[in-house]
Structures are given as structure tokens and as C-alpha cells.
Scaffold this motif. Structure first.
Motif, PDB file in Angstrom:
ATOM      1  N   TYR A 130     -35.532 -40.122  -6.596  1.00  0.00           N
ATOM      2  CA  TYR A 130     -35.974 -39.873  -7.966  1.00  0.00           C
ATOM      3  C   TYR A 130     -35.719 -38.447  -8.437  1.00  0.00           C
ATOM      4  CZ  TYR A 130     -40.385 -37.635  -6.397  1.00  0.00           C
ATOM      5  OH  TYR A 130     -41.323 -36.790  -5.837  1.00  0.00           O
ATOM      6  N   ALA A 183     -53.883 -52.902   0.061  1.00  0.00           N
ATOM      7  CA  ALA A 183     -53.412 -52.793  -1.330  1.00  0.00           C
ATOM      8  C   ALA A 183     -51.950 -53.234  -1.433  1.00  0.00           C
ATOM      9  CB  ALA A 183     -53.589 -51.366  -1.838  1.00  0.00           C
ATOM     10  N   ASN A 200     -49.600 -49.733 -10.547  1.00  0.00           N
ATOM     11  CA  ASN A 200     -50.747 -49.477  -9.675  1.00  0.00           C
ATOM     12  C   ASN A 200     -50.874 -47.990  -9.407  1.00  0.00           C
ATOM     13  OD1 ASN A 200     -52.822 -49.886  -7.683  1.00  0.00           O
ATOM     14  ND2 ASN A 200     -51.240 -49.468  -6.154  1.00  0.00           N
ATOM     15  N   SER A 201     -51.642 -47.304 -10.223  1.00  0.00           N
ATOM     16  CA  SER A 201     -51.860 -45.890  -9.966  1.00  0.00           C
ATOM     17  C   SER A 201     -53.123 -45.430 -10.661  1.00  0.00           C
ATOM     18  CB  SER A 201     -50.686 -45.055 -10.471  1.00  0.00           C
ATOM     19  OG  SER A 201     -50.999 -43.694 -10.358  1.00  0.00           O
ATOM     20  N   MET A 231     -57.011 -49.330   3.668  1.00  0.00           N
ATOM     21  CA  MET A 231     -56.852 -49.456   2.222  1.00  0.00           C
ATOM     22  C   MET A 231     -55.386 -49.623   1.807  1.00  0.00           C
ATOM     23  SD  MET A 231     -58.170 -47.015  -0.900  1.00  0.00           S
ATOM     24  CE  MET A 231     -59.847 -46.918  -0.337  1.00  0.00           C
ATOM     25  N   LEU A 268     -53.615 -42.231 -11.017  1.00  0.00           N
ATOM     26  CA  LEU A 268     -53.307 -40.860 -11.426  1.00  0.00           C
ATOM     27  C   LEU A 268     -53.050 -40.766 -12.921  1.00  0.00           C
ATOM     28  CD1 LEU A 268     -50.839 -40.001  -8.523  1.00  0.00           C
ATOM     29  CD2 LEU A 268     -53.251 -39.379  -8.713  1.00  0.00           C
ATOM     30  N   PHE A 272     -54.274 -55.690  -9.968  1.00  0.00           N
ATOM     31  CA  PHE A 272     -55.064 -56.195  -8.843  1.00  0.00           C
ATOM     32  C   PHE A 272     -56.088 -55.138  -8.456  1.00  0.00           C
ATOM     33  CE2 PHE A 272     -51.856 -53.613  -6.880  1.00  0.00           C
ATOM     34  CZ  PHE A 272     -52.450 -53.049  -5.769  1.00  0.00           C
ATOM     35  N   HIS A 277     -48.011 -35.852  -2.283  1.00  0.00           N
ATOM     36  CA  HIS A 277     -46.723 -35.865  -1.575  1.00  0.00           C
ATOM     37  C   HIS A 277     -46.863 -36.120  -0.076  1.00  0.00           C
ATOM     38  CE1 HIS A 277     -44.500 -34.900  -5.154  1.00  0.00           C
ATOM     39  NE2 HIS A 277     -45.403 -33.981  -5.432  1.00  0.00           N
ATOM     40  N   ALA A 278     -47.928 -36.790   0.324  1.00  0.00           N
ATOM     41  CA  ALA A 278     -48.012 -37.175   1.740  1.00  0.00           C
ATOM     42  C   ALA A 278     -46.920 -38.197   2.028  1.00  0.00           C
ATOM     43  CB  ALA A 278     -49.380 -37.769   2.038  1.00  0.00           C
ATOM     44  N   ARG A 279     -46.354 -38.121   3.220  1.00  0.00           N
ATOM     45  CA  ARG A 279     -45.371 -39.132   3.641  1.00  0.00           C
ATOM     46  C   ARG A 279     -46.125 -40.154   4.477  1.00  0.00           C
ATOM     47  NH1 ARG A 279     -40.936 -36.901   7.362  1.00  0.00           N
ATOM     48  NH2 ARG A 279     -39.810 -36.297   5.490  1.00  0.00           N
ATOM     49  N   GLY A 317     -45.106 -43.411   0.103  1.00  0.00           N
ATOM     50  CA  GLY A 317     -46.551 -43.179   0.094  1.00  0.00           C
ATOM     51  C   GLY A 317     -47.287 -44.185   0.957  1.00  0.00           C
ATOM     52  N   ARG A 347     -36.125 -35.955   0.811  1.00  0.00           N
ATOM     53  CA  ARG A 347     -36.564 -35.753   2.196  1.00  0.00           C
ATOM     54  C   ARG A 347     -37.106 -37.028   2.832  1.00  0.00           C
ATOM     55  NH1 ARG A 347     -42.152 -34.753   3.064  1.00  0.00           N
ATOM     56  NH2 ARG A 347     -43.239 -35.383   1.190  1.00  0.00           N
ATOM     57  N   CYS A 403     -38.020 -42.789  -3.743  1.00  0.00           N
ATOM     58  CA  CYS A 403     -38.666 -41.669  -3.056  1.00  0.00           C
ATOM     59  C   CYS A 403     -37.834 -40.412  -3.296  1.00  0.00           C
ATOM     60  CB  CYS A 403     -38.790 -41.959  -1.560  1.00  0.00           C
ATOM     61  SG  CYS A 403     -37.203 -42.172  -0.741  1.00  0.00           S
ATOM     62  N   ASN A 432     -57.124 -41.490   1.443  1.00  0.00           N
ATOM     63  CA  ASN A 432     -56.436 -42.161   0.336  1.00  0.00           C
ATOM     64  C   ASN A 432     -56.676 -41.395  -0.958  1.00  0.00           C
ATOM     65  OD1 ASN A 432     -55.590 -44.997   1.428  1.00  0.00           O
ATOM     66  ND2 ASN A 432     -57.653 -44.658   2.241  1.00  0.00           N
ATOM     67  N   ALA A 479     -45.561 -42.299 -12.827  1.00  0.00           N
ATOM     68  CA  ALA A 479     -44.862 -41.189 -13.496  1.00  0.00           C
ATOM     69  C   ALA A 479     -43.945 -41.680 -14.610  1.00  0.00           C
ATOM     70  CB  ALA A 479     -44.050 -40.401 -12.467  1.00  0.00           C
ATOM     71  N   VAL A 488     -47.006 -44.909  -8.415  1.00  0.00           N
ATOM     72  CA  VAL A 488     -47.014 -43.491  -8.794  1.00  0.00           C
ATOM     73  C   VAL A 488     -47.514 -43.280 -10.227  1.00  0.00           C
ATOM     74  CG1 VAL A 488     -45.610 -41.411  -9.073  1.00  0.00           C
ATOM     75  CG2 VAL A 488     -45.161 -42.972  -7.166  1.00  0.00           C
TER      76      VAL A 488
HETATM   77  N1  LIG Z   1     -55.298 -51.409  -7.239  1.00  0.00           N
HETATM   78  C1  LIG Z   1     -55.986 -51.046  -6.160  1.00  0.00           C
HETATM   79  O1  LIG Z   1     -56.913 -51.741  -5.708  1.00  0.00           O
HETATM   80  C2  LIG Z   1     -55.614 -49.762  -5.441  1.00  0.00           C
HETATM   81  C3  LIG Z   1     -55.970 -49.592  -4.099  1.00  0.00           C
HETATM   82  C4  LIG Z   1     -55.618 -48.420  -3.456  1.00  0.00           C
HETATM   83  C5  LIG Z   1     -54.921 -47.430  -4.166  1.00  0.00           C
HETATM   84  N2  LIG Z   1     -54.591 -47.606  -5.475  1.00  0.00           N
HETATM   85  C6  LIG Z   1     -53.822 -46.579  -6.196  1.00  0.00           C
HETATM   86  O2  LIG Z   1     -52.480 -46.632  -5.740  1.00  0.00           O
HETATM   87  C7  LIG Z   1     -51.855 -45.369  -5.958  1.00  0.00           C
HETATM   88  C8  LIG Z   1     -50.938 -45.051  -4.795  1.00  0.00           C
HETATM   89  O3  LIG Z   1     -51.693 -44.870  -3.608  1.00  0.00           O
HETATM   90  P1  LIG Z   1     -50.988 -44.340  -2.276  1.00  0.00           P
HETATM   91  O4  LIG Z   1     -52.022 -44.330  -1.227  1.00  0.00           O
HETATM   92  O5  LIG Z   1     -49.717 -45.055  -2.040  1.00  0.00           O
HETATM   93  O6  LIG Z   1     -50.645 -42.831  -2.726  1.00  0.00           O
HETATM   94  P2  LIG Z   1     -50.013 -41.648  -1.861  1.00  0.00           P
HETATM   95  O7  LIG Z   1     -49.834 -42.068  -0.443  1.00  0.00           O
HETATM   96  O8  LIG Z   1     -50.797 -40.417  -2.112  1.00  0.00           O
HETATM   97  O9  LIG Z   1     -48.567 -41.450  -2.515  1.00  0.00           O
HETATM   98  C9  LIG Z   1     -47.848 -40.318  -2.167  1.00  0.00           C
HETATM   99  C10 LIG Z   1     -46.358 -40.612  -2.261  1.00  0.00           C
HETATM  100  O10 LIG Z   1     -45.960 -40.698  -3.632  1.00  0.00           O
HETATM  101  C11 LIG Z   1     -44.612 -40.228  -3.694  1.00  0.00           C
HETATM  102  N3  LIG Z   1     -44.258 -39.802  -5.044  1.00  0.00           N
HETATM  103  C12 LIG Z   1     -44.804 -38.799  -5.763  1.00  0.00           C
HETATM  104  N4  LIG Z   1     -44.192 -38.727  -6.972  1.00  0.00           N
HETATM  105  C13 LIG Z   1     -43.242 -39.693  -6.985  1.00  0.00           C
HETATM  106  C14 LIG Z   1     -42.292 -40.140  -7.966  1.00  0.00           C
HETATM  107  N5  LIG Z   1     -42.193 -39.555  -9.161  1.00  0.00           N
HETATM  108  N6  LIG Z   1     -41.490 -41.187  -7.643  1.00  0.00           N
HETATM  109  C15 LIG Z   1     -41.562 -41.793  -6.435  1.00  0.00           C
HETATM  110  N7  LIG Z   1     -42.446 -41.415  -5.462  1.00  0.00           N
HETATM  111  C16 LIG Z   1     -43.277 -40.381  -5.755  1.00  0.00           C
HETATM  112  C17 LIG Z   1     -44.591 -39.070  -2.732  1.00  0.00           C
HETATM  113  O11 LIG Z   1     -43.272 -38.878  -2.271  1.00  0.00           O
HETATM  114  P3  LIG Z   1     -42.536 -37.442  -2.457  1.00  0.00           P
HETATM  115  O12 LIG Z   1     -43.329 -36.457  -1.661  1.00  0.00           O
HETATM  116  O13 LIG Z   1     -41.193 -37.704  -1.918  1.00  0.00           O
HETATM  117  O14 LIG Z   1     -42.569 -37.136  -3.915  1.00  0.00           O
HETATM  118  C18 LIG Z   1     -45.542 -39.513  -1.617  1.00  0.00           C
HETATM  119  O15 LIG Z   1     -44.858 -40.028  -0.482  1.00  0.00           O
HETATM  120  C19 LIG Z   1     -52.990 -44.362  -6.159  1.00  0.00           C
HETATM  121  O16 LIG Z   1     -52.963 -43.886  -7.497  1.00  0.00           O
HETATM  122  C20 LIG Z   1     -54.243 -45.154  -5.878  1.00  0.00           C
HETATM  123  O17 LIG Z   1     -55.307 -44.750  -6.697  1.00  0.00           O
HETATM  124  C21 LIG Z   1     -54.917 -48.747  -6.104  1.00  0.00           C
END
Ligand SMILES: NC(=O)c1ccc[n+]([C@@H]2O[C@H](COP(=O)([O-])OP(=O)(O)OC[C@H]3O[C@@H](n4cnc5c(N)ncnc54)[C@H](OP(=O)(O)O)[C@@H]3O)[C@@H](O)[C@H]2O)c1
Length: 335
Positions: free
Chosen positions: A210, A142, A250-251, A138, A253, A281, A326-328, A170, A194, A191, A49, A231, A229
Motif C-alpha cells: 500500500y 474475528a 471492520n475497523s 480475539m 479506528l 459482524f 503497525h504491529a506485525r 495485522g 516490510r 500490507c 488487541n 484507511a 484498517v
Molecule cells: N468486528 C469485531 O468484532 C472486531 C473484533 C476485533 C477487532 N476489530 C477491529 O478490527 C480492526 C483490526 O484489528 P487488528 O487486531 O487486525 O489490528 P492490528 O493488528 O493492530 O493491525 C495492525 C496492522 O495494520 C496494518 N496497516 C496499517 N495501516 C495499513 C494500511 N493503510 N493498509 C494496510 N495495512 C495497514 C499494519 O501494517 P504496516 O505496519 O505494514 O502498516 C499492521 O500490520 C481494529 O480496528 C479492531 O478494532 C473488530
């Protein structure tokens, strides 16, 4: 009954200093000993994650207060785990050797063995693979917690609700699309080109690419905007909601909202001072929450989107994939 003999040492993926994925390397380490309230798991699968990437980098720097000021105190990364219980702490009554479980590892899951708190694991239901179980810790929790915070709790009828999920391909987004669609909501996933087919296959009614269309050009008709994200500034996402709609930013980053800490501060300031509808959350695992995810995996309501499954020896590569942003879906590692 377990047949596993527990060795004294194991070859894990570890790091001695903070940095990018190339700080991770194979290392011979002692097999961890479970604390009285922990179990020891023979790892069958680990999933990664963004949180693991933050701990690998030691960024945001505030994390170092808990993770080690100048170098990591826990050297093995990886939190999501599935596998077989091979030893239990003195105070653990609920788990036995031979139980197959999934949940949150305490000692790092990029390893053949990992400890986990007894209250942060659940049984892997029959018919669910170790890969799918690890992939659903996770991110699935989430996704569930984020939708709960947004006012679409588990079991609620979402018919007529319009939900926008940014980062739909993601880890969290791919589960959130499935959960919201299953509750009857009209789901729009954001997304890149691709991933459009994959997001449609998860159950999205509409998909926004996007790379070709600005999210901010969408109409102001969403009841929920769940952004994974960061962004787009959260105020711009707020502008896409109906007068009663909510935004869940929720990000962790960096981005226009200023990174994880600033995002949380801004979220609360806007919610309290401006009376805007923002929801935050913090997701933490429990046996009960994991059991609910396990039931959804077993009955087919949830299917993890798995980007790739790599052997433990390629753990650094797996982490680099997640670090790319950019993981799928989920990146899984197997010993
Ligand atoms: N609140 C909480 O308790 C909690 C818990 C867990 C995680 N989080 C947070 O949640 C966030 C997301 O986690 P995740 O595991 O889902 O991340 P992830 O799997 O690393 O997300 C990657 C995805 O984001 C997409 N992406 C990148 N830029 C984008 C854009 N501009 N618009 C739309 N999609 C885009 C990518 O698609 P493309 O390759 O097509 O760009 C990829 O599929 C993280 O920052 C993490 O820290 C919060």
C-alpha cells in the motif's frame, strides 16, 4: 493437579486514568476472586488487541459509558489470555483446577492472575504453546467471524473466490489470510513493503504494497473485500467488488468513514438504503468457537504471526506497539 498457591496480591500492569501507553505502570493489586460462573487463571500468556488500546484511551468516548466515565473502573487491560485454572466459582462444573485454558479474561490479562467466564474459555490442545493460544483468541475469532459474514463460512469451498484482505499483516488479517487460503480462495493481501514476505508466507497468492500502489487502483474483481484498517472509504472498496461481491468494513479506528460508530451506521445505511453489499459482524468468544480455533492450531492449519513476546514488566511497551497500528501480527506478554 495444580501446584499453584494463590497469593493475596499480585504485581499487574494497571492504569488509573485514560491516556496513551505511558499511563500504564506496575501496581500491587489484590488477586481477583472469581464470580460463581468464573474461573481464576494463573496467566501464562496475554495477547493485546486494538480493543485494549481503545479501553486504555477511553476512546471512542462512548466506551466510557461501560468502562468508567472519568476513569477506568477495571484498571488492568488485556483480554486475550492463556494459562492454568487455579480456582473455580461455585457454579462452574466444566472446569477443574489444573486445566490449561485460553480465552477472554474478565479482569484483565496483563497480570499474573485473571478471572474468565467459564463459557468464554476452551482447553489448550496438547502441543499448542501458551503464547500461540493467547495470540489466537480475539484476532482469530474475528477473522473467522468476518469471513463467515462475508459468505465464506468455515468448511465452505472457497475455490474460485477472490478475497482481498486489507491489513493482511495485522492480528485479524494474518489469520484471515490463512483461513481464506486454506479454504481454496485466491487471496490478495494488502500490507507495507516490510511485511510482504510474511504475508506471502501466510498463504497469500498476491500481495499489494500500500505504500507503493493505491488499493483503489486494483481491478473490480473481488468477491470479498475484508478491510481491517479503515484507511480507504468503504465506497471505494465497494468499487473493487464484482456485481455480487461483498465488503466487510471492520475497523474501530478513525478514518475517512468517521470512526467506529459512524462506520457501523454508514455500513447499515448503505446496506439497507442503497442495497449495497456490506456485511458487519460483532465477534464474541464461546467455548465452541475457541475449540474450533484450538483444533486448527493443533493440526497446524493456523499458526499465529507473532510480532514479539515481552515480559509483563514491559506491558506498557507492548501496548504502545499495538497502539502504533503497525504491529506485525500479535504482541504477546508473559508474566
Ligand atoms: N468486528 C469485531 O468484532 C472486531 C473484533 C476485533 C477487532 N476489530 C477491529 O478490527 C480492526 C483490526 O484489528 P487488528 O487486531 O487486525 O489490528 P492490528 O493488528 O493492530 O493491525 C495492525 C496492522 O495494520 C496494518 N496497516 C496499517 N495501516 C495499513 C494500511 N493503510 N493498509 C494496510 N495495512 C495497514 C499494519 O501494517 P504496516 O505496519 O505494514 O502498516 C499492521 O500490520 C481494529 O480496528 C479492531 O478494532 C473488530
Amino acid at each position: 493437579m495444580t501446584t499453584t498457591t494463590i497469593p493475596d496480591t499480585m504485581t499487574a500492569i494497571a492504569h488509573e486514568r485514560y491516556g496513551e501507553a505511558d499511563v500504564l505502570a506496575s501496581a500491587e493489586l489484590p488477586v481477583p476472586t472469581p464470580a460463581p460462573d468464573q474461573v481464576l487463571i494463573r496467566v501464562e500468556a496475554a495477547a493485546l488487541n486494538p480493543a485494549d488500546v481503545f479501553l486504555m484511551r477511553g476512546r471512542p468516548r462512548v466506551l466510557r459509558l461501560a468502562a468508567g466515565l472519568t476513569r477506568p473502573t477495571i484498571h488492568v487491560r488485556g483480554s486475550d489470555v492463556s494459562g492454568e485454572v487455579v480456582a473455580v466459582g461455585d457454579k462452574v462444573a466444566h472446569w477443574r483446577r489444573g486445566d490449561r485454558v485460553f480465552g477472554e479474561a474478565a479482569s484483565g490479562s496483563l497480570a499474573p492472575f485473571a478471572t474468565a467466564a467459564a463459557g468464554r474459555i476452551a482447553r489448550i490442545p496438547a502441543g499448542v504453546s501458551a503464547t500461540d493460544a493467547a495470540a489466537s483468541v480475539m484476532a482469530a475469532l474475528a477473522a473467522r467471524d468476518g469471513l463467515d459474514a462475508a459468505g465464506l463460512p468455515a468448511g465452505a469451498d472457497g475455490t474460485g473466490k477472490r478475497v482481498l484482505i486489507v491489513g493482511a499483516s495485522g492480528g485479524i488479517g494474518s489469520f484471515a489470510v490463512q483461513l481464506a487460503a486454506a479454504q481454496g480462495a485466491h487471496v490478495t493481501g494488502v500490507c507495507s513493503t516490510r511485511n510482504m514476505d510474511a504475508v506471502r508466507a501466510l498463504g497469500a497468492d498476491a500481495v499489494v504494497d500500500y505504500t507503493r500502489e493505491a488499493v483503489t487502483d486494483l481491478p473490480a474483481w473481488f468477491d470479498v473485500v475484508f478491510d481491517n484498517v479503515g484507511a480507504v472509504p468503504m465506497e471505494s472498496l465497494h468499487a473493487l467488488t464484482t456485481p455480487t461481491g461483498v465488503v466487510v468494513p471492520n475497523s474501530g479506528l478513525d478514518g475517512p468513514d468517521g470512526g467506529a460508530i459512524m462506520r457501523v451506521l454508514r455500513l447499515h445505511a448503505r446496506r439497507i438504503l442503497l442495497r449495497r453489499r456490506y456485511r458487519g459482524f460483532y465477534s464474541a468468544p464461546s467455548t465452541a468457537k475457541l475449540e474450533a480455533i484450538g483444533r486448527s492450531l493443533a493440526d497446524g492449519a493456523l499458526t499465529p504471526l507473532v510480532d514479539e513476546v515481552l515480559p509483563l514488566s514491559r506491558g506498557s511497551e507492548a501496548m504502545a506497539r499495538v497502539a502504533s497500528g503497525h504491529a506485525r501480527g500479535k504482541v504477546v506478554v508473559t508474566p
